[in-house]
Enzyme design. Sequence first.
Site, short mmCIF file in Angstrom:
data_model
loop_
_atom_site.label_atom_id
_atom_site.label_comp_id
_atom_site.label_asym_id
_atom_site.label_seq_id
_atom_site.Cartn_x
_atom_site.Cartn_y
_atom_site.Cartn_z
N HIS D 14 0.85 -1.19 0.00
CA HIS D 14 0.00 0.00 0.00
C HIS D 14 0.89 1.24 0.00
O HIS D 14 2.11 1.16 0.04
CB HIS D 14 -0.97 0.02 1.19
CG HIS D 14 -0.39 0.37 2.53
ND1 HIS D 14 -1.12 0.96 3.54
CD2 HIS D 14 0.88 0.21 3.04
CE1 HIS D 14 -0.35 1.13 4.60
NE2 HIS D 14 0.84 0.70 4.32
N CYS D 33 6.03 6.64 4.04
CA CYS D 33 4.81 5.86 3.79
C CYS D 33 4.13 6.29 2.48
O CYS D 33 3.26 5.59 1.98
CB CYS D 33 3.81 6.01 4.93
SG CYS D 33 4.45 5.37 6.49
N HIS D 39 5.09 0.36 -0.54
CA HIS D 39 5.83 -0.50 0.37
C HIS D 39 4.79 -1.52 0.86
O HIS D 39 3.68 -1.56 0.33
CB HIS D 39 6.44 0.32 1.53
CG HIS D 39 5.44 0.92 2.45
ND1 HIS D 39 4.70 2.05 2.13
CD2 HIS D 39 5.00 0.56 3.68
CE1 HIS D 39 3.89 2.35 3.12
NE2 HIS D 39 4.03 1.46 4.07
N HIS D 41 3.49 -4.82 3.99
CA HIS D 41 3.50 -5.37 5.36
C HIS D 41 2.97 -6.80 5.37
O HIS D 41 2.21 -7.20 4.49
CB HIS D 41 2.59 -4.53 6.29
CG HIS D 41 2.98 -3.11 6.43
ND1 HIS D 41 4.06 -2.70 7.18
CD2 HIS D 41 2.45 -1.97 5.91
CE1 HIS D 41 4.17 -1.38 7.11
NE2 HIS D 41 3.20 -0.91 6.35
N ASP D 79 -4.92 -10.47 0.38
CA ASP D 79 -3.63 -11.17 0.43
C ASP D 79 -2.91 -11.12 -0.92
O ASP D 79 -3.49 -11.43 -1.96
CB ASP D 79 -3.86 -12.63 0.83
CG ASP D 79 -2.55 -13.33 1.16
OD1 ASP D 79 -1.65 -12.68 1.71
OD2 ASP D 79 -2.43 -14.53 0.84
N HIS D 80 -1.62 -10.73 -0.86
CA HIS D 80 -0.81 -10.60 -2.07
C HIS D 80 -1.43 -9.59 -3.04
O HIS D 80 -1.36 -9.77 -4.26
CB HIS D 80 -0.55 -11.96 -2.73
CG HIS D 80 0.47 -12.77 -1.98
ND1 HIS D 80 0.13 -13.52 -0.88
CD2 HIS D 80 1.81 -12.91 -2.15
CE1 HIS D 80 1.22 -14.11 -0.42
NE2 HIS D 80 2.25 -13.76 -1.16
N GLU D 128 -0.09 -3.94 11.95
CA GLU D 128 0.60 -3.55 10.72
C GLU D 128 2.11 -3.80 10.82
O GLU D 128 2.75 -4.21 9.84
CB GLU D 128 0.34 -2.07 10.45
CG GLU D 128 0.74 -1.64 9.06
CD GLU D 128 0.60 -0.14 8.87
OE1 GLU D 128 0.23 0.28 7.78
OE2 GLU D 128 0.88 0.64 9.82
#
Lengths: 138, 138, 138, 138, 138, 138
Positions: D14, D33, D39, D41, D79-80, D128
């Site tokens: 994100h 950010c 980037h 998580h 996810d992914h 996070e």
Amino acid sequence: MIFVTRKEHFNAAHKLYNPNWSKEKNEEVFGPCANENWHGHNFELIVTVKGTPDPDTGFVIDLKVLGKLIKSSIVDRLDHKNINLDVDFMKDKLASCEILVMEIWKILEKELAAQNSRAKLHRIKLVETPKNYVEYFG
Amino acid sequence: MIFVTRKEHFNAAHKLYNPNWSKEKNEEVFGPCANENWHGHNFELIVTVKGTPDPDTGFVIDLKVLGKLIKSSIVDRLDHKNINLDVDFMKDKLASCEILVMEIWKILEKELAAQNSRAKLHRIKLVETPKNYVEYFG
Amino acid sequence: MIFVTRKEHFNAAHKLYNPNWSKEKNEEVFGPCANENWHGHNFELIVTVKGTPDPDTGFVIDLKVLGKLIKSSIVDRLDHKNINLDVDFMKDKLASCEILVMEIWKILEKELAAQNSRAKLHRIKLVETPKNYVEYFG
Amino acid sequence: MIFVTRKEHFNAAHKLYNPNWSKEKNEEVFGPCANENWHGHNFELIVTVKGTPDPDTGFVIDLKVLGKLIKSSIVDRLDHKNINLDVDFMKDKLASCEILVMEIWKILEKELAAQNSRAKLHRIKLVETPKNYVEYFG
Amino acid sequence: MIFVTRKEHFNAAHKLYNPNWSKEKNEEVFGPCANENWHGHNFELIVTVKGTPDPDTGFVIDLKVLGKLIKSSIVDRLDHKNINLDVDFMKDKLASCEILVMEIWKILEKELAAQNSRAKLHRIKLVETPKNYVEYFG
Amino acid sequence: MIFVTRKEHFNAAHKLYNPNWSKEKNEEVFGPCANENWHGHNFELIVTVKGTPDPDTGFVIDLKVLGKLIKSSIVDRLDHKNINLDVDFMKDKLASCEILVMEIWKILEKELAAQNSRAKLHRIKLVETPKNYVEYFG
């Protein structure tokens, strides 16, 4: 209302010791925690604030700002220190986690108010060992 | 050959301080770790032994026996103590994890030999903070 | 009001099984958790009490006392046991975490009352796997 | 009333970016950010429901059922993925954890209602980083 | 010989993608890890060095110095970045952990040599998810 | 040479019991681990393979493939089972972690060979409790 949490760490020495008691009474009540020459911990300080997200940023509080506030007002005064001897806001107080967490609350609540933050302090959690922690909600 | 590991904990105070140096030199080299009034940690002591399983028990070593050995010979001498002041086997030594782990090795190796254990000491790992640990393999 | 928490552990076997149902119905509802020959877990038992700190000790409760109470009244009856077969206070009850946590509450609440502790039971948390836990607040 | 919790995971990319602002303003407010190229998580999604145990099963909710519900309605969509670009329910929203946790609440509350579950949604917690998490109670 | 370890963190986006292959072939081989719009992780970077303790400090290496070295030479180039697009030393390389860990080794080995450190690089460990990690010993 | 590690979990019941011994002798040697009605654990199975990365994928092994192999050949035979009674490859063997880890090695080594994988088995680590684990390197 969203709850936002930040974890910080500090390493400190302390002993549990009531100066109004004899050494023997202290050892009887506090056991090895009263060891004259101190012992210590890796403390984990976990601060939760609450509020509504700012529509422009999606933030209740910028967590980097909260992290810096915790560091400058709390961690820098406790990290690599002796809680009984070196920490002004613990002077003449019992160095138990229960007392420490209430003193940390007072400082952080004032700091957040001073910043006119939309976040209000919700909880201070202090982890002393993998088996023991305390929490304070004001 | 099977490797068997046991984790134990102790909480202790220490400071990094070379008595041959001035206070200023100590602060310059060790920074906040040289704090005169000590600081402390929750240490995690992780002991690995190796050997072949006993055909009658399936054990290289009874982990309760190993746990008790670590407790009686190491943890009881360090837990809720000041490493610089209270610990006989660290007398006149620098209280760094590197030195501590080598002294722990010497004691545990002797203890295991005294028990004619089929387990041989393989590794001492000492975790000082969530970010830092040291290991020694003899 | 301060909240103070202690973690203890136990290892136990159990199965999820309703004796009023057929084997097939149990397998249909509980899946592998109904395995006839049992399965088991490392349970983490996390007990939170609340109260005001004693002005002489800074303690809501001495955490070593709380730890011993949890051990003698709960952990010693569950650790290395079969929850369905060996545990008196779970007799004729479903061995789910939800039921277990309510039974643990009843026992600990009575024990704390019997000690005239200034601490009142606040929460029992029982962690069954790294992905699953239950909580009860009475 | 028993509280039952299930943890699931997802890995996502994100960036924190307000499309009404210039690139410079975004970098000023969000710092790294706001990195243009994203980037990411390992997010930990922790869902708590509450209710009374079913007398036949001892369950407030079958945790495998809850796990599947979280996976099919939330995790499979995150996810992914890139939260800003790939996730329909985050379209035109700021990709902060605070916003994400409120959107996840809306979906899971509806899903539980559709199943006539005896469990009611109590809390969504989204971790996070090891230092930062948010919680929402509706 | 003592082994000393330091953990640092970074958050980054990446995708597994071989530019010599079609989009379809990439999706077939890498599955969701090939997601065009990236995904990401909280990476844990764990660096182990080895050497003999300095008799004056008890240190193989000052862990604060090692931490700064890892931060300035590695973490600052990866944190809040896209590994495929933003990281010079990964240009034209597959952004898998296996490749990343070898590139990190090359940089840190050179940095330690440049400092004439008594510590030699021993291991780079890179944790990508709670279930997956890679290690490289040079 | 790169080392690649995958963690999987299973929950199982067992007891430590030598059938050639009396009940009393078993209780004397194994203590509560010999409890007739079993006890159990959340086991963490950690498998490390080694090899050189494939130049086309950057993989020593596809970790999803390794995860599936561990699941189908090991976890599915142990999860929610009784190690002494339900697991074919542990028949007539002592159900200690030391024996279990050697049997797991034999199966996984054969499976990897059958797949002509470029990865060779390096280590099996089995975590039984937060304090105890065993490792086997073949």
